[in-house]
Design a protein around this motif. Structure first.
Motif, short mmCIF file in Angstrom:
data_model
loop_
_atom_site.label_atom_id
_atom_site.label_comp_id
_atom_site.label_asym_id
_atom_site.label_seq_id
_atom_site.Cartn_x
_atom_site.Cartn_y
_atom_site.Cartn_z
N ARG A 1 0.83 -1.21 0.00
CA ARG A 1 0.00 0.00 0.00
C ARG A 1 0.86 1.27 0.00
O ARG A 1 0.59 2.22 -0.73
CB ARG A 1 -0.94 -0.02 1.21
N GLN A 2 1.90 1.29 0.83
CA GLN A 2 2.75 2.48 0.88
C GLN A 2 3.43 2.73 -0.47
O GLN A 2 3.54 3.85 -0.92
CB GLN A 2 3.80 2.37 1.99
N TYR B 1 2.25 1.81 -3.33
CA TYR B 1 1.19 2.25 -4.25
C TYR B 1 0.88 3.74 -4.06
O TYR B 1 0.82 4.50 -5.04
CB TYR B 1 -0.06 1.40 -4.02
N LEU B 2 0.73 4.16 -2.80
CA LEU B 2 0.38 5.56 -2.56
C LEU B 2 1.50 6.49 -3.02
O LEU B 2 1.25 7.52 -3.64
CB LEU B 2 0.09 5.79 -1.07
N SER C 1 1.51 6.62 -6.73
CA SER C 1 0.35 7.37 -7.21
C SER C 1 0.63 8.86 -7.20
O SER C 1 0.24 9.58 -8.11
CB SER C 1 -0.88 7.07 -6.34
N ARG C 2 1.28 9.33 -6.13
CA ARG C 2 1.64 10.75 -6.07
C ARG C 2 2.46 11.15 -7.28
O ARG C 2 2.43 12.29 -7.71
CB ARG C 2 2.49 11.02 -4.83
N HIS D 1 -0.11 10.01 -10.97
CA HIS D 1 -1.53 10.36 -11.17
C HIS D 1 -1.67 11.57 -12.10
O HIS D 1 -0.87 12.50 -12.03
CB HIS D 1 -2.17 10.66 -9.81
N LYS E 1 -2.42 6.49 -18.63
CA LYS E 1 -2.16 5.06 -18.85
C LYS E 1 -1.38 4.47 -17.69
O LYS E 1 -1.71 3.39 -17.19
CB LYS E 1 -1.35 4.87 -20.16
N SER F 1 -1.19 5.51 -14.66
CA SER F 1 -2.01 5.49 -13.46
C SER F 1 -3.01 4.33 -13.51
O SER F 1 -3.22 3.64 -12.50
CB SER F 1 -2.73 6.83 -13.36
N ALA F 2 -3.60 4.10 -14.67
CA ALA F 2 -4.54 2.99 -14.82
C ALA F 2 -3.83 1.66 -14.57
O ALA F 2 -4.35 0.77 -13.90
CB ALA F 2 -5.17 3.02 -16.22
N ASN G 1 -3.03 1.32 -10.79
CA ASN G 1 -4.23 0.96 -10.02
C ASN G 1 -4.57 -0.51 -10.17
O ASN G 1 -4.97 -1.17 -9.20
CB ASN G 1 -5.43 1.82 -10.47
N TYR H 1 -2.06 -2.60 -8.15
CA TYR H 1 -2.35 -2.58 -6.72
C TYR H 1 -3.56 -3.45 -6.40
O TYR H 1 -3.56 -4.22 -5.42
CB TYR H 1 -2.58 -1.14 -6.26
N ARG H 2 -4.59 -3.36 -7.24
CA ARG H 2 -5.80 -4.15 -7.02
C ARG H 2 -5.47 -5.65 -6.97
O ARG H 2 -5.98 -6.39 -6.13
CB ARG H 2 -6.79 -3.88 -8.17
#
Lengths: 645, 179
Positions: free
Chosen positions: B39-40, B42-43, B46-47, B50, B63, B65-66, B69, B72-73
């Motif tokens: 998670r860390q 990923y976040l 993302s910063r 994104h 692209k 970012s997609a 995501n 991570y999912r």
């Protein structure tokens, strides 16, 4: 992006709209001279009077005169945007203006015979907000973030973006309202300009902009919050995790036709029924219906503060309907609506895989959360008092301004991760909905699917793209027909067309396709079901509603100039015929007046002044006109006499 | 952080078309992961990627970012992660091999009928019991999946067993949805 080019945040609401801007002091809403940030989302064409043309008004004047201008006052247009006539069956009986079917499955609003798309009406409201921002920020404003209900589908989001563009705004981001509200709460400590709570101490115990605390241990800063957003026309509930400046939406649920309007309608329905029972008449007069709508809203607000209220409605012919309604009566009427919102809360929690005990804060957003029943039931449901430090009318606009400042690069540590509210899929053989992206997936997100041809040499493939949760395609919402074109001709089944469905950060779908054997990029032609085509968007951008005002003026000018020419022509005819009966001075004055009037008709821009001059000309030629009529009658008599002979 | 998605020094986005979900997050493709660490990562990524952060590189960041995501999912979820690893190691997809163990099939059919009966009788007590039964089966199967996925790539027999366990999980999820 130029730092000096401001990006404004707009809350385009069902009942009220607001504009906000974030500067170094923090986000603040832009208010009118009375200190009110709200602009009623109402547009009206006020009728003209002799000497004054009909005028287009937006905001308070339009709202305040709704009863006098029933048919030409347009409100709650947000409930129509991105919808078809069939979607609005339950809605139409409560709208006092005329709604008609538009191209494909869209609707149009008819004002005095001129038709407007909901996008055009919304763009007029957005233009009004843009003007306010330009006045107060002292320069041109061309960029905006606009909020929408989280549960808005693709058509409703696209329509909102179109409205923004038609108002001369580049819409940099469509943000979900509950998410925007959380942003505002998340940096609550920095919020300036809160007349209701001007204590400086409004901050949720939420991790705020983490510039000050980025070294602290991360786990301690995580919070899970629920935003309960009941607005004028829509309901959303979102569950978010906030961690180190990242606002991540875990799930959202909602109903884009459940809001304050529906609470008013329970009262409208009650009164209509009782009037029928007591007086044996229906409430059909448009003005009475509009008065009842205004009354229902006022009663709702009064019952949030008092335990009972008086309803009094004049029905004409000295008949007056009177009734006392208690808060208990009202809550009994509206409790099914509140229960429906709680069912949606259950769904959102389930989708986030959380229980109500996992929630650390419940934030109330939207003017309708002022109702005591709402507060009480939400508190019971979540087992904690809801948090309401910020003005529920203003918090969404503040959040939009914060998102604008994120996009401008002014909030380096904040980030919003939102989700798509609805599953996205395509119609498969047999009419089923084949889901490609599930609801509550973090956006941006993508899915790919392979397609091929059924006929030799086929160069195009049609896809029916859908949004919704139901199993059958016909129960889901069609986004439109997508046609992939330019596939190289090959035997049936040979082409391998990979279609990419990409939901962007606005929650809006982008589709691209490549035929993989040849590497050809297929072109995609989209015919939206509930939205405007590219050409229609271009047209409304060109001919904004404000141009309608110009149209009205232009028409009046043409009519006036024609009238001037007609009157001058008539006068000259009569001068030729009976001018000899006037004295020389009088004749010379009329000749002079003709020259002056003709010249005025060419250059006078103020149509009222031109109208006055024309009226004056009519008075000054009155005697000549009388002589002319008498002469004409005499001619007629002579003629008759001749014939008799 | 080491991710091939973002250049550490210049902050521009790299095309990551050929990266698997693990490598995108700067991880080796193995079943054992620390979900909090994922998670860390990923976040933080993302910063960087994104679209809100890229007024200029919008198309690329959209692209990237997609894909992030999606990574991570999959990686954070115990079942999706196993499914994805199986695919990476050449196992067959569920669309090609729908085999489940005989006892799983029998149990599913029985539970399916009992759920329908409980719904028909509006028996909430029975439904609660049934939900517990399905949940127990799910957690046993997840443990089994984890055990097998840790041994990947393994031999073909192991990959078949993992396929069957993942298929069983699909059956149980459907049952849970029925309740």
């Amino acid at each position: 992006m130029s730092a000096d080019e401001p990006i404004i945040g707009i809350d385009l609401g069902t009942t009220f709209s607001l504009v906000a801007y974030a500067d170094e002091r923090g986000p603040h809403v832009l208010r009118d001279e009375n200190g009110d940030a709200r602009v009623p989302s109402v547009l009206a064409v006020l009728p003209g009077t002799p000497g004054a043309p009909p005028t287009l008004t937006i905001g308070w004047p339009a709202r305040d005169h709704a009863v006098e201008n029933v048919k030409t006052t347009v409100y709650s247009v947000k409930r129509l945007i991105g919808k078809g006539l069939a979607d609005l069956e339950a809605e139409l009986p409560f709208l006092n203006y005329t709604v008609a079917g538009g191209p494909r499955d869209t609707v149009q609003i008819d004002i005095d015979g001129r038709r407007y798309s909901p996008e055009e009406i919304s763009s007029a409201i957005l233009r009004k907000l843009r003007e306010r921002a330009e006045q107060q920020l002292g320069g041109p404003v061309r960029k905006a973030v606009i909020t929408v209900p989280a549960y808005f589908d693709d058509a409703q989001r696209q329509a909102t973006r179109t409205a923004g563009e038609a108002a001369g705004l580049e819409v940099l981001r469509i943000v979900n309202e509950p998410t925007a509200a959380t942003l505002a709460y998340g940096i609550g400590a920095k919020i300036a300009d809160q007349p209701e709570n001007n204590t400086g101490g409004i901050s949720l115990p939420i991790p705020t902009c983490p510039t000050a605390s980025s070294d602290a241990s991360t786990a301690d800063h995580t919070q899970t919050v629920v935003v309960y957003d009941l607005g004028g026309g829509t309901f959303d509930v979102s569950v978010l995790r906030i961690e180190n400046g990242v606002f991540q939406v875990l799930s959202t649920a909602g109903d884009t036709r459940l809001g304050g309007d529906d609470f008013d309608r329970t009262l409208i329905t009650l009164v209509t029924r009782e009037v029928q029972e007591q007086f044996d008449v229906g409430i059909t007069a448009p003005a009475t219906r509009q008065a009842l709508r205004t009354l229902a809203e006022a009663i709702k607000i009064r019952l949030s503060e008092q335990n009972s209220a008086q309803i009094e409605l004049s029905l004409g012919d000295d008949r007056v309907y009177r009734r006392t309604i208690t808060r208990a009566d009202y809550e009994e009427l509206t409790s099914p609506l509140v229960e429906r919102t709680l069912e949606l809360c259950t769904r959102a929690l389930r989708d986030a895989d959380l229980g109500s005990n996992d929630i650390q804060q419940v934030i109330l957003v939207g003017g309708s959360t002022r109702m005591p029943l709402v507060r009480q039931r939400v508190e019971q449901y979540f087992g904690r008092p809801p948090y309401t430090a910020l003005n529920p009318d203003e918090v969404v606009a503040l959040g939009a301004a914060i998102q604008a400042s994120i996009l401008a690069g002014q909030q380096p540590d904040m980030l919003l991760l939102d989700v798509t509210p609805l599953s996205l899929g395509i119609e498969t053989m047999g009419g089923a909905m084949g889901k490609l992206i599930l609801r509550n997936t973090t956006i941006p997100c993508r899915a790919t699917e392979m397609f091929t041809t059924f006929v030799d040499g086929q160069t195009a493939i049609k896809l029916n793209v859908l949004q919704g949760e139901r199993e059958l395609a016909r129960d889901c919402r069609p986004l439109g027909e997508f046609e992939l074109r330019g596939i190289p001709p090959m035997p049936a089944g040979m082409p391998k067309v990979e279609v990419e469905f990409l939901l962007d950060a606005n929650g809006i779908l982008n589709v691209s396709a490549v035929e993989q054997r040849s590497g050809t990029q297929a072109s995609i032609q989209i015919v939206p079901s509930h939205g405007l085509t590219k050409d229609e968007v271009a047209r409304i951008t060109r001919e904004s509603v404000e141009h309608a005002q110009e149209d009205i003026a232009a028409h009046r000018r043409i009519d006036l100039v024609n009238q001037v020419e007609f009157d001058i022509h008539k006068t000259q005819q009569m001068l030729a015929k009976v001018g000899a009966e006037l004295n020389a001075d009088e004749r010379a004055r009329i000749e002079r007046d003709i020259v002056v009037l003709r010249e005025l008709a060419q250059r006078e821009q103020n149509l009222d002044r031109l109208q006055e001059a024309l009226t004056a000309f009519g008075h000054s030629t009155l005697r000549l006109a009388e002589l002319g009529i008498r002469g004409a009658l005499a001619d007629q008599t002579d003629k008759n006499a001749t014939e008799e002979r | 952080m080491n991710s091939p998605l973002v250049c550490d020094s210049c902050r521009t986005l790299h095309s990551a078309e050929d990266l698997d979900h693990f490598r995108m997050l700067g991880l080796e493709p193995t079943y054992n992961v620390n979900v909090a660490d994922v998670r860390q990562r990923y976040l933080q990524l993302s910063r960087e990627v994104h679209p809100d952060r890229h007024a200029v590189q919008t198309g690329e960041s959209l692209k990237a970012s997609a894909r992030l995501n999606e990574a991570y999912r999959v990686v954070r979820d115990d079942v999706l992660r196993a499914e994805y690893l199986l695919e990476l190691h050449g196992g067959v997809a569920s669309t090609e091999d729908k085999t489940v163990a005989q006892d799983v099939l029998a149990a599913t059919l029985m539970l399916h009928e009992e759920i329908a009966e409980a719904h028909a009788a509006d028996d909430t007590g029975a439904l609660t019991t049934l939900r517990q039964q399905v949940e127990e089966r799910q957690s046993t199967t997840v443990a089994q999946i984890a055990e097998l996925a840790r041994q990947l790539p393994g031999d073909e027999d192991l990959r078949k067993q993992l396929r069957a366990a993942l298929n069983a999980m699909k059956y149980y999820r459907k049952l849970a949805a029925e309740i």
